[in-house]
Design a protein around this motif. Structure first.
Motif, PDB file in Angstrom:
ATOM      1  N   GLN A  78      -6.468 -73.873  97.518  1.00 23.61           N
ATOM      2  CA  GLN A  78      -5.509 -72.843  97.108  1.00 23.61           C
ATOM      3  C   GLN A  78      -5.022 -73.299  95.731  1.00 23.61           C
ATOM      4  O   GLN A  78      -4.247 -74.240  95.617  1.00 23.61           O
ATOM      5  N   GLY A  83       2.457 -69.240  98.653  1.00 20.66           N
ATOM      6  CA  GLY A  83       2.984 -68.890  99.971  1.00 20.66           C
ATOM      7  C   GLY A  83       1.952 -69.058 101.074  1.00 20.66           C
ATOM      8  O   GLY A  83       0.747 -69.161 100.820  1.00 20.66           O
ATOM      9  N   ASP A 108       1.035 -80.566 108.756  1.00 17.86           N
ATOM     10  CA  ASP A 108       2.108 -81.570 108.827  1.00 17.86           C
ATOM     11  C   ASP A 108       2.951 -81.429 110.096  1.00 17.86           C
ATOM     12  O   ASP A 108       4.093 -81.859 110.137  1.00 17.86           O
ATOM     13  N   ILE A 156       9.244 -61.107 111.473  1.00 20.84           N
ATOM     14  CA  ILE A 156       9.816 -62.441 111.274  1.00 20.84           C
ATOM     15  C   ILE A 156      10.521 -62.387 109.933  1.00 20.84           C
ATOM     16  O   ILE A 156       9.947 -61.917 108.940  1.00 20.84           O
ATOM     17  N   GLU A 158      12.381 -64.590 107.045  1.00 20.59           N
ATOM     18  CA  GLU A 158      12.661 -65.934 106.521  1.00 20.59           C
ATOM     19  C   GLU A 158      14.154 -66.090 106.283  1.00 20.59           C
ATOM     20  O   GLU A 158      14.843 -65.110 105.922  1.00 20.59           O
ATOM     21  N   ALA A 226       7.002 -77.589 116.568  1.00 23.20           N
ATOM     22  CA  ALA A 226       7.332 -77.004 115.269  1.00 23.20           C
ATOM     23  C   ALA A 226       7.784 -78.061 114.263  1.00 23.20           C
ATOM     24  O   ALA A 226       8.117 -77.743 113.128  1.00 23.20           O
TER      25      ALA A 226
HETATM   26  C1  UD1 Z   1       7.337 -71.769 107.479  1.00 20.35           C
HETATM   27  C2  UD1 Z   1       7.473 -70.340 108.009  1.00 20.35           C
HETATM   28  C3  UD1 Z   1       8.789 -70.221 108.799  1.00 20.35           C
HETATM   29  C4  UD1 Z   1       8.781 -71.214 109.923  1.00 20.35           C
HETATM   30  C5  UD1 Z   1       8.545 -72.627 109.397  1.00 20.35           C
HETATM   31  C6  UD1 Z   1       8.333 -73.578 110.553  1.00 20.35           C
HETATM   32  C7  UD1 Z   1       6.378 -68.901 106.401  1.00 20.35           C
HETATM   33  C8  UD1 Z   1       6.569 -67.958 105.275  1.00 20.35           C
HETATM   34  N1  UD1 Z   1       7.480 -69.441 106.890  1.00 20.35           N
HETATM   35  O1  UD1 Z   1       8.390 -71.981 106.564  1.00 20.35           O
HETATM   36  O2  UD1 Z   1       8.913 -68.923 109.306  1.00 20.35           O
HETATM   37  O3  UD1 Z   1      10.026 -71.157 110.633  1.00 20.35           O
HETATM   38  O4  UD1 Z   1       7.366 -72.668 108.578  1.00 20.35           O
HETATM   39  O5  UD1 Z   1       8.282 -74.872 110.084  1.00 20.35           O
HETATM   40  O6  UD1 Z   1       5.267 -69.116 106.825  1.00 20.35           O
HETATM   41  N2  UD1 Z   1       1.566 -74.094 102.488  1.00 20.35           N
HETATM   42  C9  UD1 Z   1       0.402 -73.960 101.749  1.00 20.35           C
HETATM   43  N3  UD1 Z   1       0.426 -73.178 100.635  1.00 20.35           N
HETATM   44  C10 UD1 Z   1       1.528 -72.513 100.239  1.00 20.35           C
HETATM   45  C11 UD1 Z   1       2.716 -72.665 100.999  1.00 20.35           C
HETATM   46  C12 UD1 Z   1       2.696 -73.462 102.125  1.00 20.35           C
HETATM   47  O7  UD1 Z   1      -0.636 -74.545 102.072  1.00 20.35           O
HETATM   48  O8  UD1 Z   1       1.456 -71.817  99.224  1.00 20.35           O
HETATM   49  C13 UD1 Z   1       1.512 -74.932 103.691  1.00 20.35           C
HETATM   50  C14 UD1 Z   1       2.380 -76.167 103.584  1.00 20.35           C
HETATM   51  O9  UD1 Z   1       1.604 -77.285 103.152  1.00 20.35           O
HETATM   52  C15 UD1 Z   1       2.860 -76.358 105.010  1.00 20.35           C
HETATM   53  C16 UD1 Z   1       2.851 -74.977 105.589  1.00 20.35           C
HETATM   54  O10 UD1 Z   1       2.049 -74.185 104.752  1.00 20.35           O
HETATM   55  O11 UD1 Z   1       1.949 -77.156 105.743  1.00 20.35           O
HETATM   56  C17 UD1 Z   1       4.255 -74.376 105.716  1.00 20.35           C
HETATM   57  O12 UD1 Z   1       4.846 -74.310 104.453  1.00 20.35           O
HETATM   58  P1  UD1 Z   1       6.385 -74.607 104.254  1.00 20.35           P
HETATM   59  O13 UD1 Z   1       6.703 -74.461 102.827  1.00 20.35           O
HETATM   60  O14 UD1 Z   1       6.760 -75.860 104.951  1.00 20.35           O
HETATM   61  O15 UD1 Z   1       7.007 -73.354 105.022  1.00 20.35           O
HETATM   62  P2  UD1 Z   1       8.478 -73.250 105.575  1.00 20.35           P
HETATM   63  O16 UD1 Z   1       9.371 -72.816 104.471  1.00 20.35           O
HETATM   64  O17 UD1 Z   1       8.830 -74.453 106.340  1.00 20.35           O
END
Ligand code: UD1
Ligand code: MG
Length: 451
Positions: A78, A83, A108, A156, A158, A226
């Motif tokens: 990516q 997102g 993670d 859902i 945010e 989670a």
């Molecule tokens: C996300 C969820 C949220 C949930 C939470 C649980 C979304 C929009 N939100 O939020 O509803 O309650 O997880 O922990 O999905 N990642 C990518 N590329 C990106 C962005 C993220 O690979 O562009 C990966 C990150 O490495 C991570 C995962 O996606 O492993 C989640 O991303 P993170 O930024 O932690 O999302 P949260 O804000 O925690």
């Protein structure tokens, strides 16, 4: 369910800078196994099928490690972090191959429960189009909230986009999602970035699917499923939960622990029943312990095999390649490396045994050392059955000591000793009558003269 094909997409393009590490976040370990591998294991247990991993731009270390950690995994980059919805689409080519089920997880969240993933797939098999892994918490801050209407999941939201009322919802998004393969790309392509963060949210597919009359469900998982790891403190917290579960499982399998909270396992530790673990024992990877074994206080054991009825410690170290056979005894302050200690052999105190075989029922006296290293190469010491090594002996390898041989205490043995021989490798003692007193008198006189 097994006849349904499945693609598991693991997101790991997050920056992970809060780990303050040269090691990519998903390669940090819990119980000696990379977080990514924990997630892959959970997916495999749920029949997760083919794997796709989404990594960040420049994350070549993850790509390289991933092929060891999860053979056959497909990596996608990516390029920009726009997102979670955008991240899933990085694996478009894999999704487009056509699968019944698409499972999305985060790299993670090492404690994700296989049962929750299976349940999500069961919902798909029963006709759902999108299934969310929800969990309940009294501290929902930071999580996406599951918005329900008339008992049905409709969106859902945010945290940043929630109304004050919605913020009070305690049913949250755990992150993982299962999507019907036939609709996955259409739903993901419909996601926009008109929200507080300006990101393409994976979570938006819930509202889109509900709006299109598709079936949307939530399953309820435990909080640990989670648990996302962002720093070393959270890593240690996840490790603690993992260890607590593993100790309990060991005890329920018939292992006795006096102070379970002080015993640490690896992801692959195997222990037989009726084994007793005293306090403060650490198992590194690759350890197999038989039944009726006693591991006494303060032992460190890695890549080692211990057969039934063995006693180890207290204060013993078994290093890679140690093989302790049935009924053998490893006592206090003993280190064993790459050595086979055959049935009934005893190394009771203060020894180093490396690159060696200790024959059945042999006895190594206190302070026996195998001198296995010359600064360049390692050499082998072969000690025959029922040999008796006197205390404080140095066995200079390469060396063979025959079965039943005796080595006198304090010897330095450099030449082979045949079976049943008695070998002395030390200076002969000489005793001179009265010479001790004469020496003492002379030293006393010298001191008096100086004063
Ligand atoms: C996300 C969820 C949220 C949930 C939470 C649980 C979304 C929009 N939100 O939020 O509803 O309650 O997880 O922990 O999905 N990642 C990518 N590329 C990106 C962005 C993220 O690979 O562009 C990966 C990150 O490495 C991570 C995962 O996606 O492993 C989640 O991303 P993170 O930024 O932690 O999302 P949260 O804000 O925690
Ligand atoms: Mg997160």
């Amino acid at each position: 369910m097994s006849e349904r094909s499945c693609l598991s997409v693991i997101l790991a393009a997050g920056e992970g800078t809060r780990m303050k590490s040269d090691v990519p976040k998903v390669l940090h370990k819990i119980a000696g196994l990379e977080m990514l591998a924990h997630v892959v294991r959970a997916l495999d247990e749920a029949g997760g099928g083919d794997k796709a991993l989404v990594i960040g731009h420049g994350a070549e270390a993850v790509r390289k490690a991933a092929s060891h950690v999860a053979p056959g995994i497909d990596c996608f980059v990516q390029a920009e972090r726009l997102g979670t919805g955008h991240a899933v689409l990085a694996a478009r080519a894999a999704i487009a191959r056509g699968y019944d089920d698409i499972l999305v997880t985060f790299g993670d969240t090492p404690l994700i429960a296989p049962a929750a993933l299976s349940e999500m797939r069961s919902e798909l098999a029963a006709g759902a189009d999108v299934v969310v892994m929800g969990f309940r918490t009294d501290e929902p801050t930071g999580y996406g909230r599951l918005i329900e209407s008339d008992g049905a999941l409709v969106a859902i939201r945010e945290e940043k986009d929630c109304s004050p009322e919605e913020r009070r919802i305690t049913f949250c998004n755990g992150g993982a999602m299962a999507i019907c393969g036939a609709h996955a790309l259409a739903l993901l392509d419909a996601v926009g970035n008109d929200n507080a963060k300006g990101e393409y949210y994976l979570t938006d597919i819930v509202g889109i699917a509900a709006g299109r009359g598709l079936a949307v469900r939530a399953v309820e998982a435990d909080f640990e499923s989670a648990l996302g790891i962002n720093n070393r403190a959270e890593l240690a917290a996840a490790e603690a939960i993992w260890q607590q579960r593993r100790r309990r499982a060991a005890m329920l399998d018939g292992v006795t622990m006096i102070a379970p909270e002080t015993v640490f396992f690896s992801h692959d530790t195997v222990i037989g029943r009726d084994t007793l673990l005293e306090p403060n024992v650490f198992f590194g990877p690759g350890v197999k312990i038989g039944g009726n074994v006693t591991i006494r206080t303060a032992c460190h054991i890695e890549e080692a095999q211990v057969a039934d009825g063995v006693s180890v410690g207290p204060f013993a170290r078994l290093r890679p390649g140690a093989e302790i056979m049935q009924g053998a005894k490893i006592g206090n302050f003993v280190e064993v490396k790459k050595a086979r200690v055959e049935p009934g052999a005893k190394i009771p105190h203060l020894s180093y045994v490396g690159d060696a075989r200790v024959g059945a029922r042999a006895n190594l006296g206190a302070g026996t050392i195998t001198c296995n290293y010359d600064g360049f190469s390692k050499h082998f010491t072969d000690i025959g059955e029922e040999a008796f090594i006197g205390t404080n002996s140095s066995l200079v390898a390469p060396l063979t000591i025959g079965a039943g041989a005796y080595i006198a205490s304090g010897s330095v043995i450099t030449e082979p000793v045949p079976a049943d021989a008695l070998a002395f490798g030390r200076a002969r003692q000489s005793t001179r009558e009265g010479l001790g007193k004469r020496l003492r008198d002379r030293l006393a006189a010298l001191k008096a003269k100086k004063a």
